[in-house]
Motif scaffolding. Structure first.
Motif, PDB file in Angstrom:
ATOM      1  N   SER A   1       0.831  -1.205   0.000  1.00  0.00           N
ATOM      2  CA  SER A   1       0.000   0.000   0.000  1.00  0.00           C
ATOM      3  C   SER A   1       0.863   1.251   0.000  1.00  0.00           C
ATOM      4  O   SER A   1       0.530   2.249  -0.658  1.00  0.00           O
ATOM      5  CB  SER A   1      -0.927   0.011   1.220  1.00  0.00           C
ATOM      6  N   CYS A   2       1.971   1.217   0.723  1.00  0.00           N
ATOM      7  CA  CYS A   2       2.850   2.379   0.784  1.00  0.00           C
ATOM      8  C   CYS A   2       3.594   2.577  -0.538  1.00  0.00           C
ATOM      9  O   CYS A   2       3.811   3.713  -0.970  1.00  0.00           O
ATOM     10  CB  CYS A   2       3.840   2.235   1.931  1.00  0.00           C
ATOM     11  N   MET A   3       3.966   1.494  -1.199  1.00  0.00           N
ATOM     12  CA  MET A   3       4.594   1.633  -2.513  1.00  0.00           C
ATOM     13  C   MET A   3       3.600   2.224  -3.504  1.00  0.00           C
ATOM     14  O   MET A   3       3.969   3.076  -4.338  1.00  0.00           O
ATOM     15  CB  MET A   3       5.114   0.282  -3.001  1.00  0.00           C
ATOM     16  N   PHE A   4       2.353   1.795  -3.442  1.00  0.00           N
ATOM     17  CA  PHE A   4       1.325   2.376  -4.304  1.00  0.00           C
ATOM     18  C   PHE A   4       1.197   3.880  -4.057  1.00  0.00           C
ATOM     19  O   PHE A   4       1.083   4.674  -4.996  1.00  0.00           O
ATOM     20  CB  PHE A   4      -0.035   1.710  -4.044  1.00  0.00           C
ATOM     21  N   LEU A   5       1.230   4.266  -2.774  1.00  0.00           N
ATOM     22  CA  LEU A   5       1.150   5.676  -2.423  1.00  0.00           C
ATOM     23  C   LEU A   5       2.352   6.433  -2.970  1.00  0.00           C
ATOM     24  O   LEU A   5       2.216   7.536  -3.519  1.00  0.00           O
ATOM     25  CB  LEU A   5       1.070   5.829  -0.903  1.00  0.00           C
ATOM     26  N   ALA A   6       3.534   5.849  -2.839  1.00  0.00           N
ATOM     27  CA  ALA A   6       4.750   6.506  -3.303  1.00  0.00           C
ATOM     28  C   ALA A   6       4.699   6.761  -4.806  1.00  0.00           C
ATOM     29  O   ALA A   6       5.061   7.850  -5.281  1.00  0.00           O
ATOM     30  CB  ALA A   6       5.971   5.656  -2.952  1.00  0.00           C
ATOM     31  N   VAL A   7       4.244   5.772  -5.557  1.00  0.00           N
ATOM     32  CA  VAL A   7       4.169   5.925  -7.012  1.00  0.00           C
ATOM     33  C   VAL A   7       3.123   6.960  -7.389  1.00  0.00           C
ATOM     34  O   VAL A   7       3.306   7.754  -8.319  1.00  0.00           O
ATOM     35  CB  VAL A   7       3.875   4.565  -7.673  1.00  0.00           C
ATOM     36  N   THR A   8       2.012   6.992  -6.661  1.00  0.00           N
ATOM     37  CA  THR A   8       0.975   7.987  -6.929  1.00  0.00           C
ATOM     38  C   THR A   8       1.486   9.395  -6.651  1.00  0.00           C
ATOM     39  O   THR A   8       1.183  10.343  -7.387  1.00  0.00           O
ATOM     40  CB  THR A   8      -0.274   7.700  -6.079  1.00  0.00           C
TER      41      THR A   8
END
Length: 266
Positions: A197-204
Motif C-alpha cells: 500500500s505504501c509503494m502504491f502511495l509513493a508511485v501515486t
C-alpha cells in the motif's frame, strides 16, 4: 480510542458501501420521525430510520445527518445494546456506512476511522470527505491501534486523497513524510500489505526520493526483508519476491494500484 471489536468477524473482508437499489420502496417513516428514532432505544426502529436516511441520500436534512452520525458512533462504540459479536453487529455497521458514505459529512470522520480496519470502503469514504479527514487518517498511519488491518487501509485513504488532487503543498508534505517513514523502516516492521500500500502511495505521489526507495526495494531483497515484520514465516522468501515483483511492476507501469471507487453520484 478506536475500537476493534468487529475485526475478528471481518478480518479478511472489505467494507462494501452501496446505495439502495433502484425501485426500492421508501419507508413510511417521515424524516423528522427518523431523527427522533435514531436517539431511541428500539433497535428495529433505529434501523428503519437509517433506511430513511439511506433512501434520502444527499437530500437528507441537517438534523437527520447529525442524528445519523451520533447513532452510528453509538453503534460502533457498543452503546446501543446490540450484541457486539457476530453477523448482526457487522451488518449494522455496514448499514450505517451505506447511509453515511454518500453524504460526505465531516462529522462522520470518527465513525469511518473506527471502521478503517475493514477495507477500502472506509478509506474511500474518508477520502471523499476530504481535508477534514486528513488529520485523523494521518494519526492512524502513525499510531495504528491494529496495524495489520488499519495501517494498509489508512495508507490507501491517503493515496485516494492524492488521486483526488486536492491536497496542497503542506498536506502533500505530510503525506510524503508518512510514506518515507514506512518505506525506510522508521515506522517499524510491517506486514506485506502495508508495504505494498505504501509503494502504491509513493508511485501515486511521484516523488523522486520515494521512487528511488521503491527502486531499491525492487532490486534488493535485503531491503524488503528489513521492512517485513519478524516471525516464523515459512513463506518469507516468496513474500519478499512478491513485494519485489510489485515494486518492479509499479516502476515499469505494468502494475497499477486499484483506483479509488466512486459508487456515489457527485
Amino acid at each position: 480510542m478506536r475500537t476493534t471489536r468487529f475485526v475478528a468477524v471481518v478480518c479478511a473482508a472489505s467494507l462494501v458501501l452501496a446505495v439502495p437499489t433502484e425501485g426500492q420502496e421508501r419507508s413510511v417513516m417521515t424524516e423528522q420521525e427518523a431523527v427522533q428514532a435514531l436517539s431511541g432505544n428500539d433497535l428495529a426502529v433505529r434501523d428503519r430510520a437509517v433506511g430513511v436516511a439511506m433512501e434520502l441520500g444527499r437530500e437528507a436534512g441537517s438534523e437527520l445527518r447529525a442524528a445519523l452520525v451520533r447513532a452510528a458512533l453509538e453503534e460502533v462504540r457498543g452503546e446501543t445494546g446490540r450484541p457486539d459479536t457476530g453477523e448482526a453487529a457487522f451488518e449494522a455497521m455496514i448499514y450505517y456506512a451505506n447511509a453515511l458514505a454518500p453524504l460526505r459529512e465531516p462529522g462522520a470522520v470518527p465513525f469511518f476511522l473506527e471502521m478503517i480496519g475493514f477495507g477500502t470502503g472506509a478509506a474511500n469514504a474518508l477520502a471523499d470527505i476530504g481535508a477534514a479527514a486528513l488529520p485523523g487518517v494521518l494519526k492512524v498511519v502513525t499510531d495504528p491501534g491494529d496495524p495489520f488491518h488499519e495501517a494498509p487501509n489508512a495508507l490507501d485513504a491517503l493515496r485516494f486523497m492524492v488521486e483526488d488532487g486536492w491536497p496542497g503543498p503542506h498536506e502533500l508534505a505530510a503525506i510524503r513524510e508518512v510514506a518515507r517513514g514506512y518505506l525506510t523502516g522508521k515506522q517499524g516492521r510491517m506486514r506485506s500489505r502495508a508495504i505494498s500500500s505504501c509503494m502504491f502511495l509513493a508511485v501515486t505521489l511521484g516523488d523522486p526520493e520515494l521512487l528511488a526507495i521503491v527502486d531499491t526495494l525492487a532490486s534488493d531483497p535485503s531491503a524488503v526483508d528489513g521492512l517485513l515484520e519478524n516471525g516464523d514465516d515459512l513463506s518469507r522468501e516468496s513474500t519478499i519476491e512478491s513485494i519485489q515483483d510489485n515494486a518492479r511492476g509499479l516502476l515499469s507501469g505494468m502494475l497499477t494500484p486499484l483506483p479509488k471507487r466512486r459508487p456515489w453520484s457527485e
